[in-house]
Motif scaffolding. Structure first.
Motif, mmCIF file in Angstrom:
data_model
loop_
_atom_site.group_PDB
_atom_site.id
_atom_site.type_symbol
_atom_site.label_atom_id
_atom_site.label_comp_id
_atom_site.label_asym_id
_atom_site.label_seq_id
_atom_site.Cartn_x
_atom_site.Cartn_y
_atom_site.Cartn_z
ATOM 1 N N ALA A 116 -53.366 52.432 -14.246
ATOM 2 C CA ALA A 116 -52.014 52.091 -14.716
ATOM 3 C C ALA A 116 -51.978 50.600 -15.034
ATOM 4 O O ALA A 116 -52.873 49.845 -14.630
ATOM 5 N N GLU B 278 -38.261 49.685 -16.827
ATOM 6 C CA GLU B 278 -38.596 50.590 -17.939
ATOM 7 C C GLU B 278 -40.096 50.875 -17.935
ATOM 8 O O GLU B 278 -40.792 50.566 -16.973
ATOM 9 N N PHE B 279 -40.598 51.495 -19.005
ATOM 10 C CA PHE B 279 -42.035 51.789 -19.113
ATOM 11 C C PHE B 279 -42.422 51.814 -20.582
ATOM 12 O O PHE B 279 -41.551 51.848 -21.466
ATOM 13 N N GLN B 280 -43.718 51.761 -20.840
ATOM 14 C CA GLN B 280 -44.239 51.904 -22.199
ATOM 15 C C GLN B 280 -45.489 52.765 -22.142
ATOM 16 O O GLN B 280 -46.247 52.691 -21.172
ATOM 17 N N THR C 96 -49.849 54.512 -18.956
ATOM 18 C CA THR C 96 -48.475 54.089 -18.666
ATOM 19 C C THR C 96 -48.472 52.623 -18.260
ATOM 20 O O THR C 96 -49.255 52.216 -17.400
ATOM 21 N N SER C 97 -47.579 51.857 -18.873
ATOM 22 C CA SER C 97 -47.276 50.498 -18.426
ATOM 23 C C SER C 97 -45.973 50.558 -17.643
ATOM 24 O O SER C 97 -44.940 50.980 -18.183
ATOM 25 N N TYR C 98 -46.018 50.172 -16.371
ATOM 26 C CA TYR C 98 -44.820 50.139 -15.536
ATOM 27 C C TYR C 98 -44.193 48.752 -15.638
ATOM 28 O O TYR C 98 -44.875 47.747 -15.411
ATOM 29 N N CYS D 275 -41.355 46.245 -14.302
ATOM 30 C CA CYS D 275 -40.510 46.048 -13.111
ATOM 31 C C CYS D 275 -39.343 45.127 -13.446
ATOM 32 O O CYS D 275 -39.529 44.120 -14.124
ATOM 33 N N TYR E 118 -44.314 51.388 -4.956
ATOM 34 C CA TYR E 118 -45.029 52.528 -5.535
ATOM 35 C C TYR E 118 -45.731 53.319 -4.444
ATOM 36 O O TYR E 118 -46.254 52.751 -3.483
ATOM 37 N N TRP F 97 -44.641 60.974 -18.401
ATOM 38 C CA TRP F 97 -43.674 60.027 -18.986
ATOM 39 C C TRP F 97 -43.401 60.382 -20.445
ATOM 40 O O TRP F 97 -42.277 60.229 -20.921
#
Ligand SMILES: *[C@@H]1O[C@H](CO)[C@@H](O)[C@H](O)[C@H]1NC(C)=O
Ligand SMILES: *[C@@H]1O[C@H](CO)[C@@H](O)[C@H](O)[C@H]1NC(C)=O
Ligand SMILES: *[C@@H]1O[C@H](CO)[C@@H](O)[C@H](O)[C@H]1NC(C)=O
Ligand SMILES: *[C@@H]1O[C@H](CO)[C@@H](O)[C@H](O)[C@H]1NC(C)=O
Length: 628
Positions: free
Chosen positions: A406, A416-418, A435-437, A439, A454, A514
């Motif tokens: 990740a 959000e996420f990308q 997935t990019s988390y 924060c 997490y 996601w």
């Protein structure tokens, strides 16, 4: 020679400007005419010819005239105009002096500064890899007892935060006695001790964050911090303050947190803000002191060898001793559109060689069967990411998608996420690869302070769930002397799992999960609006429908910036947006530079945005000069 706040008086500015103008064919009127005519990309390039001529007069002349135009236009308070242009102006003048007009660089400059050109086409490049991609894929969740990891971001601690000072000031961050009438006891808008939405974080809030992490995740294996220590009064921030702020924050972390902290460098962690000159650039301005400071602060957690790497350009690769996990922390400022050093005449494909280094480190991990987490400050698909760098990095992420578990970022201040895909033209759950988390921030400027814990698979290091914690500024207990009270805000799996059909505690929140959630968002607007509200912890939320919703979902599906649907829009009046608290294009990109922070860019942009005001100001200015 320059002092901390070298405040040029209006008189000395006028003298300098009139002298310079007398020696050249430039006049405020001709500059104004160029600005007024600047509504197209070609017009912008004409304006750059004028600004380039100004830059050739030298940094002092460039700074004086742009600051003077800024003051007269009312774009910002006079002290902000002077301070910001004095700090950032020499970098912009350096770009302009070396620039061929028109060129890809000048087009990119007009995109970033004025929103008047479309993004220039990406320069094609196939990143070379030492070995072809093996026939491995993302490992399945192990079902073993998870470990906990905390993430916090964008702490923006203001050591000059003054309890009782005016929170309703004319600057982008308040709670400081900028003027006598802002001082405690003199203002009708006194701030409390623990923070305010118009101000960066007081020390008390920062301390309460680390205490809350220890309270809610006492057994966390480690924590990750995705950058931005320094506060947002960017027109005042200098090298001494950056050094003090970084040392102060990292000392507080190590004193309060029992777990190690693996960190990344943010765009605010330098003075001038965003100034990270790649080594290839011929300049005496350097951010080496940032790298020196971070390297010595981080050494306690990453050891001498990785700390030595971090001293090069802020990036390091560190294999955790007690985990089969390698942390690779990259300096995303080398792809950040407000790092004005990147507007070189020949734009460097791989500033500081970080891309090649990243590949080398991932190959080491793949060869050793290690899992990898990538940390950075700016998400790589953000509207703030330069398209070329984002494209090259995304090739690397695709190549090593079976090794990277990740990626983790901050910068947007939003939760959000990308997603990265192997095929952006036909996005599916099956071709979502990473997935990019992202924060949310500690600083309360874009919502209540937050952090995440997490739940992590101890074998694959895949993310099984996260819980976001928050402390509400609106709570009656917020300003109590005991400090802010934190509580769980939501869990990703509880909030979104049922809609996607994944609820087991042992199941990973995979890129496919996601992706499927973004598909559910399209169908279930209730769920999407809940997600949209959670991004800012419920602060300043309005319904996100139509192009806001499609743009938001587009950004979630774009860890590669060219696909993020962020429109280049001319004539945004940043000042007005800031004063009115308007959220401009939220969900993709962000508002008034709350995480970007370049005042010089806002000021140059406002030259285009405040045409009527500026014309009147320049007319007054011409009259004033004729009277001298
Ligand atoms: C800030 O001050 C203005 C008047 O100067 C007032 O109208 C406004 O409501 C105040 N804003 C806040 C957030 O208190
Ligand atoms: C670097 O810049 C200085 C000052 O502008 C100039 O004198 C020098 O020739 C430049 N060096 C190179 C290698 O371009
Ligand atoms: C995502 O949706 C696809 C198509 O409906 C389905 O086949 C797949 O199992 C889902 N994956 C996850 C992780 O939910
Ligand atoms: C949509 O999402 C909401 C909120 O999670 C949920 O309560 C509702 O059941 C969902 N609707 C459908 C049709 O799945």
């Amino acid at each position: 020679m320059k002092t901390f706040i070298s405040f040029l008086t209006t008189a000395s500015l006028a003298l300098l400007s009139s002298t310079v103008l007398a020696q050249s064919s430039l006049s405020a009127n001709s500059i104004w005419q160029d600005i007024e005519n600047t509504v197209t990309c070609a017009g912008c390039e004409t304006l750059l010819v004028t600004l380039q001529a100004l830059a050739h007069l030298g940094n002092d002349a460039f700074v004086a005239i742009i600051a003077s135009v800024c003051i007269l236009s009312g774009a910002e308070d006079a002290d902000v105009c002077t301070g910001a242009i004095e700090l950032e102006g020499p970098i912009i003048a350096h770009d302009l002096r070396e620039m061929t007009i028109p060129s890809k660089t000048s087009q990119l400059f007009c995109t970033t500064f004025f929103g008047l050109c479309d993004y220039p086409a990406i320069t094609p490049y196939t990143v070379p890899f030492p070995k072809p991609k093996p026939a491995t894929s993302r490992p399945a969740a192990s079902g073993k007892t998870p470990i906990q990891v905390a993430q916090f971001s964008d702490i923006h601690v203001d050591l000059s935060y003054t309890t009782g000072a005016n929170y309703n000031c004319t600057k982008n961050i308040c709670c400081r006695p900028y003027t006598a009438s802002d001082a405690p006891g003199k203002t009708a808008y006194p701030c409390g001790p623990n923070g305010n939405h118009h101000c960066d974080s007081p020390k008390t809030l920062e301390q309460s964050l680390y205490t809350a992490i220890e309270q809610f995740a006492p057994n966390a294996a480690f924590s990750i911090f995705t950058g931005d220590v320094v506060e947002g009064a960017v027109w005042l921030v200098n090298q001494a303050e950056v050094t003090t702020d970084l040392q102060n924050a990292y000392t507080t972390m190590s004193d309060t947190l029992k777990m190690p902290v693996y960190a990344a460098v943010g765009n605010h962690d330098a003075a001038p803000v965003n100034s990270f000159p790649p080594q290839a650039i011929n300049t005496t301005i350097s951010s080496q002191y940032v790298y020196d400071t971070l390297s010595s602060s981080w050494k306690q957690w990453i050891g001498a060898s990785a700390a030595t790497q971090a001293d090069n350009y802020g990036a390091y690769s560190y294999k955790l001793p007690s985990q089969n996990l390698r942390i690779i922390s990259i300096n995303t400022n080398l792809y950040y559109k407000e790092n004005f050093w990147l507007y070189e005449q020949t734009i460097e494909r791989d500033p500081d060689g970080q891309l090649a280094w990243f590949v080398t480190q991932l190959q080491v991990a793949e060869d050793a069967g290690e899992r990898v987490w990538v940390l950075g400050h700016m998400p790589l698909g953000s509207g703030d990411a330069l398209h070329d760098g984002s494209f090259y990095l995304d090739q690397v992420v695709n190549r090593y998608s079976a090794t990277i578990a990740a990626m983790f970022f901050g910068h947007t201040h939003k939760g959000e996420f990308q997603l990265s895909y192997s095929n952006y033209a036909a996005q599916t759950a099956a071709n979502a690869v990473m997935t990019s988390y992202i924060c949310p921030a500690l600083t309360p400027t874009s919502g209540s302070p937050a952090f995440r814990v997490y739940s992590v698979d101890p074998v694959t290091y895949g993310i099984l769930d996260y819980t976001e914690y928050s402390t509400s500024l609106e709570a009656s207990t917020y300003q109590t002397t005991g400090g802010p009270i934190w509580s769980p805000y939501y869990s990703a799996k509880a909030a979104y799992g049922p809609s996607v059909g994944i609820t087991a505690a042992s199941a990973e929140l995979t890129p496919a999960f996601w992706h499927n959630l973004t598909t559910v968002f399209q169908a279930n607007d209730t769920l999407f609006q809940q997600f949209n509200a959670r991004k800012s912890r419920g602060y300043g939320v309005s319904a996100c429908t139509g192009s806001c919703k499609t743009g938001t979902i587009c950004q979630l599906r774009a860890a590669q910036a060219q696909y993020n649907c962020v429109a280049v829009t001319p004539e945004i009046d940043f000042k007005k947006a800031k004063r009115d608290g308007v959220q401009t294009g939220e969900g993709h990109g962000h508002g008034h530079g709350e995480c970007g922070g370049s005042k010089a860019k806002e000021i140059l942009m406002s030259l285009v945005g405040n045409q009527e005001e500026l014309r009147n100001a320049i007319d007054r200015r011409m009259v004033m000069m004729m009277m001298m």
